[in-house]
Motif scaffolding. Structure first.
Motif, PDB file in Angstrom:
ATOM      1  N   TRP A  48      99.210 -44.563 104.130  1.00  0.00           N
ATOM      2  CA  TRP A  48      98.221 -43.456 104.370  1.00  0.00           C
ATOM      3  C   TRP A  48      98.349 -42.856 102.765  1.00  0.00           C
ATOM      4  CZ3 TRP A  48      99.540 -38.315 103.984  1.00  0.00           C
ATOM      5  CH2 TRP A  48      98.838 -37.221 104.621  1.00  0.00           C
ATOM      6  N   MET A  49      99.706 -42.528 102.065  1.00  0.00           N
ATOM      7  CA  MET A  49      99.696 -41.763 100.723  1.00  0.00           C
ATOM      8  C   MET A  49      98.944 -42.542  99.844  1.00  0.00           C
ATOM      9  SD  MET A  49     101.411 -39.124 100.928  1.00  0.00           S
ATOM     10  CE  MET A  49     102.569 -38.611  99.551  1.00  0.00           C
ATOM     11  N   HIS A  50      98.961 -44.096  99.962  1.00  0.00           N
ATOM     12  CA  HIS A  50      98.088 -44.759  98.828  1.00  0.00           C
ATOM     13  C   HIS A  50      96.737 -44.714  99.123  1.00  0.00           C
ATOM     14  CE1 HIS A  50      97.154 -48.364  96.437  1.00  0.00           C
ATOM     15  NE2 HIS A  50      96.355 -48.507  97.279  1.00  0.00           N
ATOM     16  N   ASN A  51      96.204 -44.487 100.231  1.00  0.00           N
ATOM     17  CA  ASN A  51      94.924 -44.213 100.353  1.00  0.00           C
ATOM     18  C   ASN A  51      94.437 -42.910  99.818  1.00  0.00           C
ATOM     19  OD1 ASN A  51      94.451 -46.558 101.505  1.00  0.00           O
ATOM     20  ND2 ASN A  51      94.563 -46.033 103.522  1.00  0.00           N
ATOM     21  N   LEU A  52      95.239 -42.008 100.209  1.00  0.00           N
ATOM     22  CA  LEU A  52      95.194 -40.770  99.843  1.00  0.00           C
ATOM     23  C   LEU A  52      95.187 -40.366  98.108  1.00  0.00           C
ATOM     24  CD1 LEU A  52      95.178 -37.682 100.540  1.00  0.00           C
ATOM     25  CD2 LEU A  52      97.586 -37.328 100.334  1.00  0.00           C
ATOM     26  N   PHE A  53      95.959 -41.056  97.501  1.00  0.00           N
ATOM     27  CA  PHE A  53      96.093 -41.182  96.324  1.00  0.00           C
ATOM     28  C   PHE A  53      94.972 -41.828  95.527  1.00  0.00           C
ATOM     29  CE2 PHE A  53     100.785 -40.200  96.433  1.00  0.00           C
ATOM     30  CZ  PHE A  53     100.541 -38.757  96.512  1.00  0.00           C
ATOM     31  N   ARG A  57     109.532 -47.472 107.573  1.00  0.00           N
ATOM     32  CA  ARG A  57     109.037 -47.779 106.183  1.00  0.00           C
ATOM     33  C   ARG A  57     109.077 -46.392 105.244  1.00  0.00           C
ATOM     34  NH1 ARG A  57     103.604 -49.938 106.216  1.00  0.00           N
ATOM     35  NH2 ARG A  57     103.635 -50.352 108.435  1.00  0.00           N
ATOM     36  N   SER A  58     108.633 -46.373 104.145  1.00  0.00           N
ATOM     37  CA  SER A  58     108.673 -45.304 103.278  1.00  0.00           C
ATOM     38  C   SER A  58     107.487 -44.512 103.472  1.00  0.00           C
ATOM     39  CB  SER A  58     108.518 -45.634 101.778  1.00  0.00           C
ATOM     40  OG  SER A  58     108.257 -44.870 101.006  1.00  0.00           O
ATOM     41  N   PHE A  59     107.504 -43.092 103.583  1.00  0.00           N
ATOM     42  CA  PHE A  59     106.498 -42.318 103.601  1.00  0.00           C
ATOM     43  C   PHE A  59     105.735 -42.026 102.181  1.00  0.00           C
ATOM     44  CE2 PHE A  59     104.691 -38.027 103.153  1.00  0.00           C
ATOM     45  CZ  PHE A  59     103.417 -38.020 104.130  1.00  0.00           C
ATOM     46  N   LEU A  60     106.619 -41.943 101.344  1.00  0.00           N
ATOM     47  CA  LEU A  60     105.941 -41.620  99.709  1.00  0.00           C
ATOM     48  C   LEU A  60     105.229 -42.843  99.338  1.00  0.00           C
ATOM     49  CD1 LEU A  60     109.248 -40.101  98.019  1.00  0.00           C
ATOM     50  CD2 LEU A  60     107.228 -39.136  99.463  1.00  0.00           C
TER      51      LEU A  60
END
Length: 481
Positions: A202-207, A195-198
């Motif tokens: 996890w990144m979504h929740n962070l943003f 999967r994409s990291f960007l």
């Protein structure tokens, strides 16, 4: 610099409702495409719809474009790629690379943002000895345009080997307060899960947290938060507004199922996604989803009645019961109504069933500016004159974006010449637009002519030698004799 900050802050507010369009696709080493570039014209404000039709001989890279868009949708939606995607990588190259360019236009047309997302697909060895498909070398770049101002394209985030993330200045702002070890673990996990990291959860929740807690961060975060909104907007576009219909849908149809991709609104809210309904038997759905599918069918019937006079669709509820959680479940069946007579949908032609699977999305393209629909073999099972009428209507009055492959050449006679892309026999330059096309030319006739005389920069068709073909048929049938 102060004006630049003002522009960025303004885009933070406008990014969520901006219109997203794909304006360029670059494919490297995917299937039989060594190199392929498709530039999609950005239309002026009098021409809202964006139609791109891809024509060419069998095995020349048309479906590869749809495969690439399917991969894009999966990754920016935050989902893992299927294991079968590993077989899309060109075997001789060992690694594929895809690049997509987007425009994001604000509703008042006061400015645009441009974004470029690129990534590689590679088979990597696992610790347990089994290889896995990994998304590598992700890069997201973006620039903001506003009246009398065009800011340079800048790198937002880039993944690298050994789970590195750059540039350091952006990482410091966007991942402020995040434990680097946690980030590295999540990055390795995303790689392992294909999967994409960007665009990972996890990144979504962070943003999302970034958006809530932005005021508590240092002042520079207020101007840089447009980058967060850009990533969230592209993810939302992948989840809710980008739809890809592959030839798998036709295969599922032949197995007795009706695949429906949709985006509809009713009094309860907005629903989007896809469903798989049995055609040759009844199916069970919660009451809420039955109501959603009734809404979809109501929309379809407005258009379907104009295409096939006297035909309507309906969901017939056969039984109702409660499941173990107390949810109301309807047992239902898809039926067609012709001149007041009811008939199970399984007895309709495959062409009508194929039309039903794509019609709701074509309705979305007609009405919704930020919807992109990609369809492989749009012409399959659709009468060629009707096909020409549909794509002409969408180009003339539609608002969204449609990208499709086609064997039938009827759209060449109805679409604007800038809408047509042609495959070539050269794997190093798979896609071109034909040159020397005049406004009054019949592009279909010109295409046939260029296939024979090879008057373009690249050969469009690998012509079969009739005599050799006849000999091959004769040899193949020798044992039959």
């Amino acid at each position: 610099m102060e004006y630049n900050q003002t522009v960025y802050k303004w885009w933070v507010q406008k990014m969520k409702e901006s219109k997203v369009r794909i304006i360029a696709i670059k494919i490297e080493n995917l299937k039989n495409v060594r190199q392929g570039d498709i530039q999609i014209p950005v239309h002026d404000e009098d021409s809202q719809a964006s139609i791109t039709a891809i024509f060419g001989q069998n095995g020349s890279g048309k479906t590869t474009v749809i495969n690439a868009l399917d991969i894009l949708k999966t990754l920016i939606s935050g989902n893992p790629l299927s294991e079968s995607c590993r077989y899309l990588i060109n075997m001789d190259a060992g690694k594929a690379k895809l690049t997509f360019e987007f425009t994001l236009e604000d509703p008042e047309r006061r400015g645009k943002a441009r974004a470029v997302y690129s990534f590689g697909l590679e088979i990597l060895p696992g610790i347990d000895g089994e290889s896995y498909l990994a998304v590598v070398d992700e890069t997201l770049k973006a620039a903001v345009e506003a009246p009398n101002l065009s800011l340079r394209m800048q790198e937002i985030l880039k993944t690298g080997k050994s789970s590195t993330l750059s540039p350091a200045s952006k990482v410091k702002v966007l991942l402020n307060g995040v434990d680097p070890t946690d980030r590295i673990v999540e990055q390795k996990l995303a790689e392992k899960e294909s999967r994409s990291f960007l665009f990972s959860p996890w990144m979504h929740n962070l943003f999302v947290h970034y958006g809530i807690a932005g005021d508590s961060r240092k002042a520079s975060a207020n101007t840089d938060s447009w980058m967060v909104q850009l990533i969230l907007r592209l993810q939302n576009y992948g989840r809710r507004e980008l739809f890809v219909i592959s030839t798998r849908h036709s295969s599922v149809l032949s197995l007795g199922f009706l695949p429906l991709s949709f985006r509809v609104r009713n009094s309860e809210g907005e629903y989007f996604g896809s469903s798989l309904l049995k055609i040759d038997d009844s199916f069970s759905l919660p009451k809420e989803l039955v109501e959603v599918h009734k809404k979809i069918i109501d929309e379809l019937n407005f258009v379907l009645a104009e295409i096939v006079p006297g035909l309507e669709l309906s969901i017939k509820v056969l039984d109702t019961h409660l499941d173990e959680e107390g949810t109301t479940i309807h047992k239902a069946q898809l039926v067609s109504l012709k001149n007041g007579k009811q008939l199970p949908l399984q007895y309709e032609s495959e062409g009508i069933r194929k039309l039903i699977t794509v019609l709701q999305l074509l309705i979305c393209v007609y009405n919704q500016a930020s919807v992109t629909v990609a369809i492989d073999e749009l012409d399959a099972g659709i009468f060629e004159y009707l096909l020409g009428e549909l794509v002409t209507l969408l180009q003339t009055h539609g608002k969204g974006q449609l990208i499709f492959t086609c064997h039938n050449l009827r759209p060449l006679e109805t679409l604007s010449k800038v809408s047509n892309v042609f495959t070539t026999v050269n794997p190093e330059r798979r896609y071109i637009r034909m040159k020397n096309i005049k406004e009054d030319n019949n592009v279909r006739k010109v295409y046939y002519r260029d296939i024979i005389v090879q008057d373009q920069e690249e050969v469009l068709y690998d012509s079969a030698n009739t005599a050799s073909l006849a000999l091959a048929f004769r040899k193949a049938g020798k044992d039959i004799e």
